[in-house]
Scaffold this motif. Structure first.
Motif, PDB file in Angstrom:
ATOM      1  N   ARG A   5      -6.096  -2.547   1.808  1.00  0.00           N
ATOM      2  CA  ARG A   5      -4.947  -1.807   2.734  1.00  0.00           C
ATOM      3  C   ARG A   5      -3.573  -2.033   2.442  1.00  0.00           C
ATOM      4  O   ARG A   5      -2.700  -1.068   2.619  1.00  0.00           O
ATOM      5  N   ARG A   6      -3.300  -3.195   2.017  1.00  0.00           N
ATOM      6  CA  ARG A   6      -1.950  -3.424   1.961  1.00  0.00           C
ATOM      7  C   ARG A   6      -1.297  -2.498   0.444  1.00  0.00           C
ATOM      8  O   ARG A   6      -0.415  -2.059   0.386  1.00  0.00           O
ATOM      9  N   LYS A   7      -2.395  -2.753  -0.585  1.00  0.00           N
ATOM     10  CA  LYS A   7      -2.113  -1.859  -1.703  1.00  0.00           C
ATOM     11  C   LYS A   7      -2.031  -0.203  -1.507  1.00  0.00           C
ATOM     12  O   LYS A   7      -1.274   0.392  -1.857  1.00  0.00           O
ATOM     13  N   SER A   8      -2.853  -0.095  -0.538  1.00  0.00           N
ATOM     14  CA  SER A   8      -2.720   1.406  -0.024  1.00  0.00           C
ATOM     15  C   SER A   8      -1.297   1.724   0.741  1.00  0.00           C
ATOM     16  O   SER A   8      -0.700   2.840   0.357  1.00  0.00           O
ATOM     17  N   ARG A   9      -0.864   0.938   1.432  1.00  0.00           N
ATOM     18  CA  ARG A   9       0.514   1.013   2.040  1.00  0.00           C
ATOM     19  C   ARG A   9       1.272   1.096   1.133  1.00  0.00           C
ATOM     20  O   ARG A   9       2.640   1.831   1.028  1.00  0.00           O
ATOM     21  N   GLU A  10       1.398   0.185   0.202  1.00  0.00           N
ATOM     22  CA  GLU A  10       2.428   0.100  -1.128  1.00  0.00           C
ATOM     23  C   GLU A  10       2.362   1.673  -1.716  1.00  0.00           C
ATOM     24  O   GLU A  10       3.690   2.192  -2.090  1.00  0.00           O
ATOM     25  N   ILE A  11       1.231   2.127  -2.011  1.00  0.00           N
ATOM     26  CA  ILE A  11       1.089   3.344  -2.957  1.00  0.00           C
ATOM     27  C   ILE A  11       1.464   4.507  -1.806  1.00  0.00           C
ATOM     28  O   ILE A  11       2.361   5.167  -2.245  1.00  0.00           O
ATOM     29  N   ALA A  12       1.283   4.321  -0.691  1.00  0.00           N
ATOM     30  CA  ALA A  12       1.984   5.342   0.365  1.00  0.00           C
ATOM     31  C   ALA A  12       3.323   5.543   0.365  1.00  0.00           C
ATOM     32  O   ALA A  12       4.094   6.354   0.561  1.00  0.00           O
ATOM     33  N   LEU A  13       4.062   4.117   0.399  1.00  0.00           N
ATOM     34  CA  LEU A  13       5.428   4.163   0.254  1.00  0.00           C
ATOM     35  C   LEU A  13       6.159   4.694  -0.759  1.00  0.00           C
ATOM     36  O   LEU A  13       7.034   5.330  -0.822  1.00  0.00           O
ATOM     37  N   MET A  14       5.355   4.384  -2.157  1.00  0.00           N
ATOM     38  CA  MET A  14       6.068   4.655  -3.195  1.00  0.00           C
ATOM     39  C   MET A  14       5.769   6.233  -3.281  1.00  0.00           C
ATOM     40  O   MET A  14       6.821   7.200  -3.817  1.00  0.00           O
ATOM     41  N   ALA A  15       4.717   6.981  -2.586  1.00  0.00           N
ATOM     42  CA  ALA A  15       4.621   8.414  -2.506  1.00  0.00           C
ATOM     43  C   ALA A  15       5.746   9.076  -1.551  1.00  0.00           C
ATOM     44  O   ALA A  15       6.120  10.234  -1.840  1.00  0.00           O
ATOM     45  N   LEU A  16       5.690   8.445  -0.511  1.00  0.00           N
ATOM     46  CA  LEU A  16       6.896   8.944   0.635  1.00  0.00           C
ATOM     47  C   LEU A  16       8.311   8.995   0.025  1.00  0.00           C
ATOM     48  O   LEU A  16       8.841   9.628   0.208  1.00  0.00           O
ATOM     49  N   TYR A  17       8.418   7.819  -0.983  1.00  0.00           N
ATOM     50  CA  TYR A  17       9.657   7.716  -1.419  1.00  0.00           C
ATOM     51  C   TYR A  17      10.175   9.008  -2.326  1.00  0.00           C
ATOM     52  O   TYR A  17      10.904   9.436  -2.460  1.00  0.00           O
ATOM     53  N   GLN A  18       8.874   9.409  -2.961  1.00  0.00           N
ATOM     54  CA  GLN A  18       9.197  10.338  -4.095  1.00  0.00           C
ATOM     55  C   GLN A  18       9.270  11.739  -3.172  1.00  0.00           C
ATOM     56  O   GLN A  18      10.037  12.492  -3.857  1.00  0.00           O
ATOM     57  N   LEU A  19       8.522  11.703  -2.038  1.00  0.00           N
ATOM     58  CA  LEU A  19       8.852  13.266  -1.292  1.00  0.00           C
ATOM     59  C   LEU A  19      10.361  12.937  -0.735  1.00  0.00           C
ATOM     60  O   LEU A  19      10.799  13.952  -0.782  1.00  0.00           O
ATOM     61  N   GLU A  20      10.654  11.823  -0.424  1.00  0.00           N
ATOM     62  CA  GLU A  20      12.093  11.758   0.061  1.00  0.00           C
ATOM     63  C   GLU A  20      13.137  11.911  -0.986  1.00  0.00           C
ATOM     64  O   GLU A  20      14.124  12.791  -0.733  1.00  0.00           O
ATOM     65  N   LEU A  21      13.103  11.296  -1.965  1.00  0.00           N
ATOM     66  CA  LEU A  21      14.141  11.293  -2.716  1.00  0.00           C
ATOM     67  C   LEU A  21      14.128  12.347  -4.263  1.00  0.00           C
ATOM     68  O   LEU A  21      14.898  13.015  -4.320  1.00  0.00           O
ATOM     69  N   VAL A  22      12.983  12.549  -4.600  1.00  0.00           N
ATOM     70  CA  VAL A  22      12.824  13.318  -5.800  1.00  0.00           C
ATOM     71  C   VAL A  22      12.197  14.671  -5.138  1.00  0.00           C
ATOM     72  O   VAL A  22      12.620  15.812  -6.108  1.00  0.00           O
ATOM     73  N   ASN A  23      12.021  14.912  -3.856  1.00  0.00           N
ATOM     74  CA  ASN A  23      11.574  16.127  -3.575  1.00  0.00           C
ATOM     75  C   ASN A  23      10.349  16.799  -4.282  1.00  0.00           C
ATOM     76  O   ASN A  23      10.434  18.021  -4.500  1.00  0.00           O
ATOM     77  N   SER A  24       9.546  15.728  -4.517  1.00  0.00           N
ATOM     78  CA  SER A  24       8.342  16.125  -5.345  1.00  0.00           C
ATOM     79  C   SER A  24       7.358  17.091  -4.544  1.00  0.00           C
ATOM     80  O   SER A  24       7.434  16.901  -3.268  1.00  0.00           O
ATOM     81  N   GLU A  42     -11.137   3.634  -2.004  1.00  0.00           N
ATOM     82  CA  GLU A  42     -10.903   3.385  -0.575  1.00  0.00           C
ATOM     83  C   GLU A  42      -9.454   3.271  -0.499  1.00  0.00           C
ATOM     84  O   GLU A  42      -8.858   3.715   0.435  1.00  0.00           O
ATOM     85  N   GLU A  43      -8.725   2.629  -1.462  1.00  0.00           N
ATOM     86  CA  GLU A  43      -7.228   2.555  -1.271  1.00  0.00           C
ATOM     87  C   GLU A  43      -6.604   4.020  -1.522  1.00  0.00           C
ATOM     88  O   GLU A  43      -5.693   4.175  -0.828  1.00  0.00           O
ATOM     89  N   ARG A  44      -7.069   4.862  -2.331  1.00  0.00           N
ATOM     90  CA  ARG A  44      -6.461   5.921  -2.443  1.00  0.00           C
ATOM     91  C   ARG A  44      -6.752   7.044  -1.353  1.00  0.00           C
ATOM     92  O   ARG A  44      -5.779   7.588  -0.789  1.00  0.00           O
ATOM     93  N   ASP A  45      -8.025   6.753  -0.505  1.00  0.00           N
ATOM     94  CA  ASP A  45      -8.309   7.703   0.671  1.00  0.00           C
ATOM     95  C   ASP A  45      -7.100   7.113   1.887  1.00  0.00           C
ATOM     96  O   ASP A  45      -6.937   7.900   2.630  1.00  0.00           O
ATOM     97  N   PHE A  46      -7.109   5.706   1.696  1.00  0.00           N
ATOM     98  CA  PHE A  46      -6.432   5.285   2.999  1.00  0.00           C
ATOM     99  C   PHE A  46      -4.793   5.722   2.895  1.00  0.00           C
ATOM    100  O   PHE A  46      -4.258   6.173   3.649  1.00  0.00           O
ATOM    101  N   ALA A  47      -4.518   5.686   1.511  1.00  0.00           N
ATOM    102  CA  ALA A  47      -2.923   5.978   1.242  1.00  0.00           C
ATOM    103  C   ALA A  47      -2.881   7.388   1.506  1.00  0.00           C
ATOM    104  O   ALA A  47      -1.953   7.962   1.900  1.00  0.00           O
ATOM    105  N   ILE A  48      -3.707   8.385   0.896  1.00  0.00           N
ATOM    106  CA  ILE A  48      -3.490   9.765   1.455  1.00  0.00           C
ATOM    107  C   ILE A  48      -3.861  10.170   2.955  1.00  0.00           C
ATOM    108  O   ILE A  48      -2.813  10.871   3.343  1.00  0.00           O
ATOM    109  N   SER A  49      -4.510   9.484   3.675  1.00  0.00           N
ATOM    110  CA  SER A  49      -4.489   9.673   4.871  1.00  0.00           C
ATOM    111  C   SER A  49      -3.129   9.198   5.723  1.00  0.00           C
ATOM    112  O   SER A  49      -2.509  10.045   6.612  1.00  0.00           O
ATOM    113  N   ILE A  50      -2.526   8.140   5.018  1.00  0.00           N
ATOM    114  CA  ILE A  50      -0.977   7.788   5.790  1.00  0.00           C
ATOM    115  C   ILE A  50      -0.043   8.741   5.178  1.00  0.00           C
ATOM    116  O   ILE A  50       0.797   9.177   6.230  1.00  0.00           O
ATOM    117  N   ILE A  51      -0.057   9.336   3.905  1.00  0.00           N
ATOM    118  CA  ILE A  51       0.804  10.271   3.545  1.00  0.00           C
ATOM    119  C   ILE A  51       0.736  11.672   4.182  1.00  0.00           C
ATOM    120  O   ILE A  51       1.811  12.071   4.924  1.00  0.00           O
TER     121      ILE A  51
END
Length: 154
Positions: A5-24, A42-51
């Motif tokens: 879950r922690r890793k999923s949050r880290e991945i989600a954070l990085m993804a949200l950062y890309q959306l925010e800054l790079v406008n991907s 499991e990590e991917r699915d949780f990260a996707i649900s957060i994003i």
């Protein structure tokens, strides 16, 4: 708290950062081609649900950040802090299976890892306020709410 879950949050954070800054594009971010480490399903699915949850509820979440970041212009909040707040607020409002204190503790850990110790009181204060004043509207109890005489909990 599971490390996945922690890793999923880290991945989600990085993804949200890309959306925010790079406008991907969201589809590009959700492909995770930018992430160079192994991601368990499991990590991917949780990260996707957060994003997806953050993106879907972005307007409401940003309104709450603006409301509770007293004396801070929204534009002056660092992109990393915005992303940590967004994923954590989404968790507070929509992840009923995760205790609110766990969500806030995880936000503090993400802040220490990806931002700075100086940002911890800012992140913690906003999330505590949202937990105290907003979550009851969404059917989640406020664990800090006092037991008042006659409220059926004393």
């Amino acid at each position: 708290m599971s490390s996945s879950r922690r890793k999923s949050r880290e991945i989600a954070l990085m993804a949200l950062y890309q959306l925010e800054l790079v406008n991907s594009a969201l589809s590009e971010v959700l492909s995770f081609r930018w992430y160079d480490k192994k991601i368990e399903t499991e990590e991917r699915d949780f990260a996707i649900s957060i994003i997806n949850g953050v993106v879907k509820n972005a307007e409401t979440i940003d309104t709450l950040i603006k409301k509770y970041s007293r004396n801070w212009d929204f534009a002056r909040i660092s992109p990393v802090n915005k992303c940590i707040l967004r994923l954590s607020i989404y968790g507070l409002l929509h992840s009923k299976e995760i205790p609110p204190r766990v969500t806030i503790d995880e936000a503090v850990e993400l802040t220490k890892e990806f931002e700075s110790e100086n940002s911890v009181p800012f992140i913690n204060g906003i999330l505590d306020s949202i937990l105290q004043y907003e979550t009851n509207r969404h059917g989640k109890p406020d664990p800090q709410e006092p037991n008042l005489p006659g409220d059926g909990r004393t």
